[in-house]
Design a protein around this motif. Structure first.
Motif, PDB file in Angstrom:
ATOM      1  N   SER A 136      37.040 -12.856   4.938  1.00  0.00           N
ATOM      2  CA  SER A 136      37.193 -13.023   6.336  1.00  0.00           C
ATOM      3  C   SER A 136      36.100 -14.717   6.583  1.00  0.00           C
ATOM      4  N   SER A 137      35.212 -14.475   6.502  1.00  0.00           N
ATOM      5  CA  SER A 137      34.187 -15.879   6.477  1.00  0.00           C
ATOM      6  C   SER A 137      34.679 -16.990   5.318  1.00  0.00           C
ATOM      7  N   TRP A 138      35.823 -16.740   4.831  1.00  0.00           N
ATOM      8  CA  TRP A 138      36.343 -17.938   3.609  1.00  0.00           C
ATOM      9  C   TRP A 138      37.705 -18.211   4.569  1.00  0.00           C
ATOM     10  N   ARG A 139      38.494 -17.246   5.483  1.00  0.00           N
ATOM     11  CA  ARG A 139      39.675 -17.866   5.671  1.00  0.00           C
ATOM     12  C   ARG A 139      39.541 -20.116   5.216  1.00  0.00           C
ATOM     13  N   ALA A 140      38.937 -20.557   5.747  1.00  0.00           N
ATOM     14  CA  ALA A 140      39.297 -21.936   5.686  1.00  0.00           C
ATOM     15  C   ALA A 140      39.916 -23.061   4.535  1.00  0.00           C
ATOM     16  N   LEU A 145      44.700 -16.261  -5.421  1.00  0.00           N
ATOM     17  CA  LEU A 145      45.824 -16.311  -6.817  1.00  0.00           C
ATOM     18  C   LEU A 145      46.076 -14.969  -7.022  1.00  0.00           C
ATOM     19  N   ALA A 146      47.426 -15.176  -7.248  1.00  0.00           N
ATOM     20  CA  ALA A 146      48.348 -14.104  -7.765  1.00  0.00           C
ATOM     21  C   ALA A 146      48.312 -12.344  -6.613  1.00  0.00           C
ATOM     22  N   ARG A 147      48.070 -12.756  -5.422  1.00  0.00           N
ATOM     23  CA  ARG A 147      47.442 -12.229  -4.333  1.00  0.00           C
ATOM     24  C   ARG A 147      48.046 -13.400  -2.847  1.00  0.00           C
ATOM     25  N   ASP A 148      48.410 -12.065  -2.236  1.00  0.00           N
ATOM     26  CA  ASP A 148      48.645 -12.766  -0.824  1.00  0.00           C
ATOM     27  C   ASP A 148      47.723 -12.097   0.201  1.00  0.00           C
ATOM     28  N   ALA A 149      47.601 -12.920   1.507  1.00  0.00           N
ATOM     29  CA  ALA A 149      46.633 -11.648   2.692  1.00  0.00           C
ATOM     30  C   ALA A 149      46.439 -12.507   3.940  1.00  0.00           C
ATOM     31  N   LYS A 150      47.261 -12.527   4.647  1.00  0.00           N
ATOM     32  CA  LYS A 150      47.343 -12.629   5.847  1.00  0.00           C
ATOM     33  C   LYS A 150      46.722 -13.516   6.512  1.00  0.00           C
ATOM     34  N   GLY A 151      47.257 -14.840   6.842  1.00  0.00           N
ATOM     35  CA  GLY A 151      45.861 -15.138   7.608  1.00  0.00           C
ATOM     36  C   GLY A 151      44.912 -16.542   6.155  1.00  0.00           C
ATOM     37  N   PHE A 152      45.460 -16.447   4.799  1.00  0.00           N
ATOM     38  CA  PHE A 152      44.489 -16.737   3.557  1.00  0.00           C
ATOM     39  C   PHE A 152      45.570 -17.719   2.896  1.00  0.00           C
ATOM     40  N   ASP A 304      46.497 -26.854   7.519  1.00  0.00           N
ATOM     41  CA  ASP A 304      45.857 -25.765   7.473  1.00  0.00           C
ATOM     42  C   ASP A 304      46.709 -24.359   5.861  1.00  0.00           C
ATOM     43  N   PRO A 305      45.634 -23.533   5.943  1.00  0.00           N
ATOM     44  CA  PRO A 305      45.931 -21.973   4.949  1.00  0.00           C
ATOM     45  C   PRO A 305      47.832 -21.842   4.509  1.00  0.00           C
ATOM     46  N   ARG A 306      48.295 -22.363   3.662  1.00  0.00           N
ATOM     47  CA  ARG A 306      49.753 -20.922   3.607  1.00  0.00           C
ATOM     48  C   ARG A 306      49.825 -20.812   2.372  1.00  0.00           C
ATOM     49  N   GLN A 307      50.930 -20.043   2.511  1.00  0.00           N
ATOM     50  CA  GLN A 307      50.805 -19.110   1.041  1.00  0.00           C
ATOM     51  C   GLN A 307      51.870 -19.767   1.050  1.00  0.00           C
ATOM     52  N   ILE A 308      52.157 -20.370  -0.644  1.00  0.00           N
ATOM     53  CA  ILE A 308      53.390 -20.988  -1.928  1.00  0.00           C
ATOM     54  C   ILE A 308      53.695 -19.769  -2.875  1.00  0.00           C
ATOM     55  N   VAL A 309      54.962 -19.825  -3.160  1.00  0.00           N
ATOM     56  CA  VAL A 309      55.136 -18.969  -3.835  1.00  0.00           C
ATOM     57  C   VAL A 309      55.856 -19.504  -5.137  1.00  0.00           C
ATOM     58  N   ILE A 310      55.385 -19.692  -6.458  1.00  0.00           N
ATOM     59  CA  ILE A 310      56.154 -20.767  -7.889  1.00  0.00           C
ATOM     60  C   ILE A 310      57.127 -19.481  -7.297  1.00  0.00           C
ATOM     61  N   PRO A 311      57.539 -20.584  -8.595  1.00  0.00           N
ATOM     62  CA  PRO A 311      59.351 -19.858  -8.303  1.00  0.00           C
ATOM     63  C   PRO A 311      59.314 -19.561 -10.424  1.00  0.00           C
ATOM     64  N   ALA A 312      59.858 -17.967 -10.743  1.00  0.00           N
ATOM     65  CA  ALA A 312      59.937 -18.158 -12.120  1.00  0.00           C
ATOM     66  C   ALA A 312      60.655 -18.151 -12.830  1.00  0.00           C
ATOM     67  N   HIS A 313      60.798 -18.673 -14.217  1.00  0.00           N
ATOM     68  CA  HIS A 313      61.476 -19.119 -15.065  1.00  0.00           C
ATOM     69  C   HIS A 313      61.382 -18.728 -16.184  1.00  0.00           C
TER      70      HIS A 313
END
Lengths: 315, 315
Positions: A136-140, A145-152, A304-313
Motif C-alpha cells: 500500500s505505501s508504494w502505490r506511487a 509485473l505479471a500480476r495486477d492489483a487495484k490501484g497499482f 499515474d499508475p495504470r494497468q498495461i496488458v501485453i498482447p501475446a503472439h
DNA sequence: CTGTTAGCGCGTTCAT
DNA sequence: ATGAACGCGCTAACAG
C-alpha cells in the motif's frame, strides 16, 4: 576516491560561474549558445560527470530503482529483466536486484530496506501471497509485473489471449482432444485465468475438457501428464513452459511422440529441448520494456499508475 | 521525497547535538552510555536512517557495487549471484546488475559507466576476451569470477579437482572407456584446464582418451555426442552441465541408457532432467559468498587483491 | 543571460 | 563527553 573534478573546477576552467555550468549540465534554458558550447567542450574534454550523491541530496532522488524477482533463475522473468536493464540505464537509473523467493515476508523485508534507502521505485514480480496491503505505501512508485492489483500500476500478460491463440492453433491443426495441465486457482493469473480460458474455449468449440492443476514446478508436469492422457488425446496444453518441460521429459521417456505439446512461454531452453512444441510468447521482452518505462514515467510524475496488458503472439 | 527527518531532528528530539547523534550512528567511541541509549531510542522509535546521499558526499563512497554477469539466464552464474546478494545487503551495499552478453565491448562500456558513477567495486564474471588491459584501471576494486588474471582478485573454480573427482568416481565404478566432451582451449578454464585434467587422468590410469571440444552451447553437446561414442564407451564426461543437457537430450532420444553421464555443474535443472547423472558442485554458492566478501574487504582496504580457489565436491 | 549566495544532510575538526 | 561551525558538490533563489 581520487581527485575527481567538480562543477566548480569546470566553472573555473571555462571561465564561468558554477550555476552556468549547472544549467548547461541540466539542459536548462537561459544560456547563450556560445557559453553553452564552451562549457560543453570543457566537460567533454575532461570527461566530467557530476556527482550523483551531491545531485541526489539536492534533488531528492538518487535515481536508483529496485527489481524484485521471484527467483534469479526464473526463465520467464529473466527475459523481462533483460530488456528492463537497458531501459533503466538509458534513463540514468541504477537497477538493484533482489530475490523474493516467493516469500511475502522477504518481499516485505526488502521493501522495508528500500524504503529506508529512499529508493525511487520498484518493479516487483508478483506471485500468490503478495497482498495489496503489503504494497500500500508504494502505490506511487511501484510497478507490479505479471500480476495486477487495484490501484497499482501493473504490466500483465494476456493470459486469456495466450491460451486462445494456442487452442485455436491446435484446433486448426485438427486436434479435438486437447488436455490441459495447469496451476491451482490460488494463482490468479497463471492458474485461474489460463484454466478458465481453456474451459471457455472447450465450451465454445464443444470439446471435452480434460485437465489437472497440480502446481507450477517441473515435477508437477512430469508427475501428472499421465493422468490427463486418454486414448483419444492428441494434444497437451501446458500453462507454463516449466510445466511443459516436465511434461516433455515424461513424454520422451515414455516414447510418446504422437502428442502435440503446446505451452505459454517462449524460453530458449524449451525450444531446444522440445522443438516440436507450439508456444506463444507472452511478450516477456515487451513487458520488461513497458514496466521500466512506466515506472520511470510514474516516479517523474508524468503519469499515474495504470494497468498495461501485453498482447501475446505465436512464437 | 517527503519530510524525512534528519540527523538534526533526532538531535533536537533527544536533546543533544548533531555531532553526538552522528557519533552514535557510526558507533564511534566517546559517547556516554546514557546518551547513546537515549539517542538510539529516538532513532529506533522513528525508524530513522541517515541519508545515503549525504553520507556518500562526505565519505566518498556510496556503497554501491556492480555485478556483471555474462547472461542473466546462466544457470551457474545464478547460483553464485544468489549467495552474493545477501552478502552485499548485509554489509549495506547495493548491488546493481549488468549483463555483458559475452561481449568485451559491452564490458568496457559498462565499466565506463560505472567509473562515471563513482561506484565502489565490481564483480565480473569472466569469459574469453576479457583482457587485463580492459580491467587495468579497476585493479583495486574488482573481483573476477570464474577466471583469474595476474594482479587481480579472483574467485576460481578448481577445474582440475572437479574433473579428477568425476573421473575418479567413474573409474571407481568400473568405467574404463570414458569419453569427454568439452570446450575449445581458447577458453582457458572451462576449455583448456578441464580438458587437460581429463587427459592427465587418462594417462595416469592408462585409459584411452576420446574427446571433442565443440563449444559451450547446449547444441554443441547434442550434436557431438555421437562422435565420441564407441562400442566400448561406458561413460561420458561433460565439461559443463549445459553441454550435459544437450548430450542428455541426444541420449534419451537415441534411447541410450547404458551410458553413465557425468558433468561439472550442479544445477537443479540438470538434476531434474537427468537424475542418473553424476555431478560435482564446483562450489557456486561458496564462490558467490567469497567474491562478495573479498570485494568488500578490498574496497575497504582490509586486504589486497588475492586469488581464491573454491574446492569442488561431489554433489 | 549570468554570477553570487544559501542551503540540502551529514561527517569532521575544534573548542568547550 | 559534547556542541558549534565548516564544507562536501550541487541546485535554486536572488541579484545584477
Amino acid at each position: 576516491m581520487q581527485n575527481r573534478l567538480t562543477i566548480k573546477d569546470i566553472a573555473r576552467l571555462s571561465g564561468v560561474g558554477k550555476s552556468t555550468v549547472s544549467r548547461v549540465l541540466n539542459n536548462e534554458s537561459g544560456v547563450s549558445e556560445r557559453t553553452r558550447e564552451r562549457v560543453e567542450a570543457v566537460v567533454n574534454q575532461h570527461g566530467f560527470s557530476p556527482s550523483r550523491s551531491a545531485r541526489a541530496m539536492r534533488g531528492q532522488s538518487d535515481k536508483v530503482v529496485a527489481i524484485i524477482v521471484s527467483r534469479l533463475d526464473s526463465l520467464s522473468e529473466n527475459l523481462a529483466v533483460q530488456t528492463m536493464l537497458p531501459t533503466f540505464y538509458e534513463q540514468g537509473y541504477d537497477p538493484i536486484m533482489m530475490e523474493s523467493q516467493f516469500s511475502p515476508d522477504l518481499v516485505e523485508e526488502h521493501l522495508h530496506m528500500l524504503r529506508r534507502r529512499n529508493i525511487d521505485g520498484v518493479v516487483l514480480f508478483g506471485f500468490t501471497g503478495v497482498t495489496e496491503k503489503l504494497l500500500s505505501s508504494w502505490r506511487a512508485s511501484l510497478v507490479l509485473l505479471a500480476r495486477d492489483a487495484k490501484g497499482f500500476a501493473s504490466v500483465c500478460y494476456d493470459d486469456e489471449g495466450a491460451i486462445n491463440l494456442l487452442m485455436q492453433n491446435l484446433y486448426d491443426q485438427g486436434h479435438r482432444h486437447i488436455s490441459f495441465i495447469g496451476v491451482p486457482h490460488s494463482d490468479i493469473t497463471t492458474g485461474k485465468r489460463r484454466h478458465e480460458a481453456y474451459l471457455a474455449f472447450c465450451e465454445r468449440h464443444q470439446l471435452t475438457p480434460n485437465f489437472i492443476l497440480p502446481g507450477l514446478a517441473m515435477k508437477h508436469g512430469y508427475d501428472n501428464v499421465a493422468s490427463v492422457l486418454t486414448p483419444d488425446t492428441s494434444a497437451l496444453l501446458c500453462a507454463t513452459d516449466t510445466l511443459a518441460l516436465g511434461a516433455s521429459k515424461y513424454l520422451q521417456e515414455q516414447r510418446i511422440d504422437n502428442l502435440q505439446l503446446a505451452s505459454v512461454g517462449n524460453t530458449p531452453l524449451m525450444k531446444f529441448l522440445h522443438p516440436e512444441i507450439v508456444t506463444v510468447d507472452p511478450g516477456y521482452a515487451e513487458a520488461g520494456r513497458q514496466a521500466a518505462a512506466q515506472l520511470i514515467d510514474q516516479v517523474n510524475g508524468r503519469t499515474d499508475p495504470r494497468q498495461i496488458v501485453i498482447p501475446a503472439h505465436l512464437a
